[in-house]
Write a protein that holds these residues in place. Structure first.
Motif, PDB file in Angstrom:
ATOM      1  N   GLY A  19      35.887  46.279  29.784  1.00  0.00           N
ATOM      2  CA  GLY A  19      35.944  46.036  31.247  1.00  0.00           C
ATOM      3  C   GLY A  19      36.124  44.587  31.707  1.00  0.00           C
ATOM      4  N   CYS A  20      37.046  44.209  32.488  1.00  0.00           N
ATOM      5  CA  CYS A  20      37.438  42.849  32.810  1.00  0.00           C
ATOM      6  C   CYS A  20      36.929  42.789  34.237  1.00  0.00           C
ATOM      7  N   MET A  21      35.651  42.915  34.533  1.00  0.00           N
ATOM      8  CA  MET A  21      35.010  42.659  35.840  1.00  0.00           C
ATOM      9  C   MET A  21      34.249  41.458  35.880  1.00  0.00           C
ATOM     10  N   ARG A  22      33.587  41.101  34.463  1.00  0.00           N
ATOM     11  CA  ARG A  22      32.814  39.986  34.412  1.00  0.00           C
ATOM     12  C   ARG A  22      33.178  38.939  33.336  1.00  0.00           C
ATOM     13  N   PHE A  23      34.405  38.426  33.772  1.00  0.00           N
ATOM     14  CA  PHE A  23      34.851  37.542  33.102  1.00  0.00           C
ATOM     15  C   PHE A  23      33.939  36.259  33.483  1.00  0.00           C
ATOM     16  N   PRO A  24      33.781  35.582  32.083  1.00  0.00           N
ATOM     17  CA  PRO A  24      33.079  34.074  32.448  1.00  0.00           C
ATOM     18  C   PRO A  24      33.793  33.308  33.446  1.00  0.00           C
ATOM     19  N   GLU A  25      33.239  32.487  34.217  1.00  0.00           N
ATOM     20  CA  GLU A  25      33.776  31.517  35.224  1.00  0.00           C
ATOM     21  C   GLU A  25      33.240  29.824  35.009  1.00  0.00           C
ATOM     22  N   VAL A  26      34.259  29.301  35.660  1.00  0.00           N
ATOM     23  CA  VAL A  26      33.843  27.778  35.773  1.00  0.00           C
ATOM     24  C   VAL A  26      33.986  27.403  37.229  1.00  0.00           C
ATOM     25  N   GLU A  27      33.289  26.474  37.533  1.00  0.00           N
ATOM     26  CA  GLU A  27      33.301  25.920  39.011  1.00  0.00           C
ATOM     27  C   GLU A  27      34.236  24.586  38.859  1.00  0.00           C
ATOM     28  N   THR A  56      41.265  46.413  34.388  1.00  0.00           N
ATOM     29  CA  THR A  56      41.002  45.494  35.276  1.00  0.00           C
ATOM     30  C   THR A  56      41.046  46.220  36.754  1.00  0.00           C
ATOM     31  N   ALA A  57      41.289  45.378  37.707  1.00  0.00           N
ATOM     32  CA  ALA A  57      41.346  45.849  39.021  1.00  0.00           C
ATOM     33  C   ALA A  57      41.920  44.484  39.846  1.00  0.00           C
ATOM     34  N   LEU A 252      33.608  52.102  28.406  1.00  0.00           N
ATOM     35  CA  LEU A 252      34.164  50.918  28.928  1.00  0.00           C
ATOM     36  C   LEU A 252      32.711  49.843  29.129  1.00  0.00           C
ATOM     37  N   SER A 253      32.950  48.579  28.817  1.00  0.00           N
ATOM     38  CA  SER A 253      31.853  47.681  28.727  1.00  0.00           C
ATOM     39  C   SER A 253      32.301  46.337  29.365  1.00  0.00           C
ATOM     40  N   GLY A 254      31.842  46.018  30.399  1.00  0.00           N
ATOM     41  CA  GLY A 254      32.008  44.620  31.267  1.00  0.00           C
ATOM     42  C   GLY A 254      31.606  43.702  30.537  1.00  0.00           C
ATOM     43  N   MET A 255      32.289  43.070  29.573  1.00  0.00           N
ATOM     44  CA  MET A 255      31.546  42.108  28.456  1.00  0.00           C
ATOM     45  C   MET A 255      31.739  40.821  29.070  1.00  0.00           C
ATOM     46  N   GLN A 256      30.717  39.867  29.028  1.00  0.00           N
ATOM     47  CA  GLN A 256      30.832  38.589  29.485  1.00  0.00           C
ATOM     48  C   GLN A 256      30.666  37.477  28.657  1.00  0.00           C
ATOM     49  N   THR A 257      30.390  37.637  27.377  1.00  0.00           N
ATOM     50  CA  THR A 257      30.285  36.594  26.328  1.00  0.00           C
ATOM     51  C   THR A 257      30.872  37.166  24.985  1.00  0.00           C
ATOM     52  N   LEU A 258      31.254  36.284  24.250  1.00  0.00           N
ATOM     53  CA  LEU A 258      31.872  36.492  22.852  1.00  0.00           C
ATOM     54  C   LEU A 258      30.803  37.385  21.899  1.00  0.00           C
TER      55      LEU A 258
END
Ligand code: SF4
Ligand code: SF4
Length: 379
Positions: A19-27, A56-57, A252-258
């Motif tokens: 699930g691509c809804m919680r990708f890690p982000e940078v500022e 994704t969406a 489906l899992s919204g994965m955020q980290t490796l």
């Protein structure tokens, strides 16, 4: 990795979907962007370990998810299945559908979408937008042109609407081919319909929120409590349960980290993890444990409708999570959500007693309702 037949679509799908809804982000300069390096690393790890379904969406991750996914999979695009979604607005018409599809294809840097979903539909939006604006015909046309390989929908409504949606589309000559819906150990309300669409209608089925939208992610002793076996991490229990259902093809899992990717891949690759027998055992154990509660509500709903429209079984269910399964935060979140949506509580009860006479468990509903509402409302 374990694979299943994805309904009767002819595809094989990995038991774990990304699930691509919680990708890690940078500022950067006060704005938030997807951290593409980390996304590349996570997606490659998932792919190398056999994950072949990426969902994704357009709106995910500040509208950057499709583009980030497209970049991350560019070297193996033809080896995987990409799922994305069409947001629905009244008045969008067939042109609006087409525009949104073309935009997603462009963002993804591909020439087709494997599973294109009518996004988050309910009976109202199905009738008032999809049917009224003839979007099914537009979807069928896009499929004929090869822009979509399979027509899908994601769902948020009462389970009974699922049958209506799938059957009505079929009557109109368009076969819906896969369904994405909420399903987890805490929320089994779609279970019967998952069986209907998968077994009888041949739709592929994907569960969103297999770990209870993250609420089940904290380790607890729930598995040990349920089965008498040694304790396991709760995310593992959650996957075991969802994937033990023979009619459910992919979690489906919204994965955020490796780290999350690695953990989920391990569970989804364990061939002993998802026996139907264990699934049934977990479901039964969940029910058995409830019986030891001082407030054993079976959820039969005979007490409904309440004179004041209080959803008694729903409120008692929250108490089961709180008291029996020890998922206090989850129960309180449910309560806050219920109240925010205008759900009636003990404060609205007029004490008419119409509910108590109908309860096969002979529960003292009024007294318990007061206690439960008070408990859940406490900070
Ligand atoms: S006693 Fe309260 S909860 Fe029961 S039916 Fe009447 S209003 Fe509803
Ligand atoms: S009738 Fe009793 S057991 Fe059934 S849902 Fe209502 S409170 Fe629960």
């Amino acid at each position: 990795m374990n694979y299943r037949n994805f309904g009767r679509t002819g595809e094989k799908i990995s038991a774990l979907g990304f699930g691509c809804m919680r990708f890690p982000e940078v500022e950067k300069d006060g704005a938030r962007f997807v951290d593409q390096d980390k996304v590349d690393e996570m997606i490659s790890c998932a792919y190398e370990n056999g994950v072949n379904y990426f969902d994704t969406a357009p709106g995910y991750c500040n509208r950057h998810s499709e583009e980030a996914l497209g970049r991350a999979v560019s070297s193996f695009r033809d080896k995987i299945l990409i799922s994305t979604k069409c947001p629905l607005d009244a008045g969008m018409g067939r042109e609006g559908y087409r525009r949104r599809l073309e935009s997603s294809i462009e963002q993804l840097g591909t020439d087709h979408v494997d599973f294109y979903h009518f996004w988050g539909i309910n009976r109202g939006s199905f009738d008032d937008i999809i049917l009224k604006e003839d979007l099914l015909s537009e979807a069928a046309k896009a499929k004929e042109e090869g822009l979509i390989r399979h027509i899908s929908f994601s769902f948020h409504d009462h389970p009974s609407a699922i049958k209506y949606i799938v059957d009505t589309a079929e009557e109109r000559g368009v076969k819906l081919e896969s369904m994405l819906c909420q399903y987890n150990l805490l929320d089994r309300s779609n279970e019967e319909m998952i069986q209907y669409v998968n077994e009888e209608k041949g739709l592929g089925t994907v569960a969103m929120g297999p770990v209870g939208g993250g609420r089940l992610a904290a380790p607890t002793d729930l598995y040990a409590k349920l089965t008498g076996k040694p304790s396991i991490a709760t995310y593992e229990l959650a996957f075991k349960f969802v994937l033990g259902n023979p009619n459910l093809n992919c979690a489906l899992s919204g994965m955020q980290t490796l780290d999350m990717v690695q953990k989920n891949v391990k569970v989804a690759s364990d061939s002993t993890a998802f026996s139907e027998e264990e699934w049934e055992q977990l479901g039964k154990a969940m029910e058995e444990i409830k019986k030891f509660s001082e407030l054993y509500c079976t959820g039969c709903r005979y007490c409904q409708p309440c004179t004041m429209d209080i959803d008694i079984p729903r409120i008692f269910e929250m108490y089961t999570y709180y008291n029996v399964y020890g998922l206090k935060d989850h129960a309180k979140n449910m309560w806050r959500d219920y109240v925010r949506r205008g759900g009636k509580t003990f404060d609205d009860c007029v004490g008419c007693g119409a509910c108590e006479g109908k309860c096969p468990q002979h529960l003292e509903i009024i007294k318990n309702l007061e206690m439960v509402c008070k408990t859940l409302a406490e900070d």
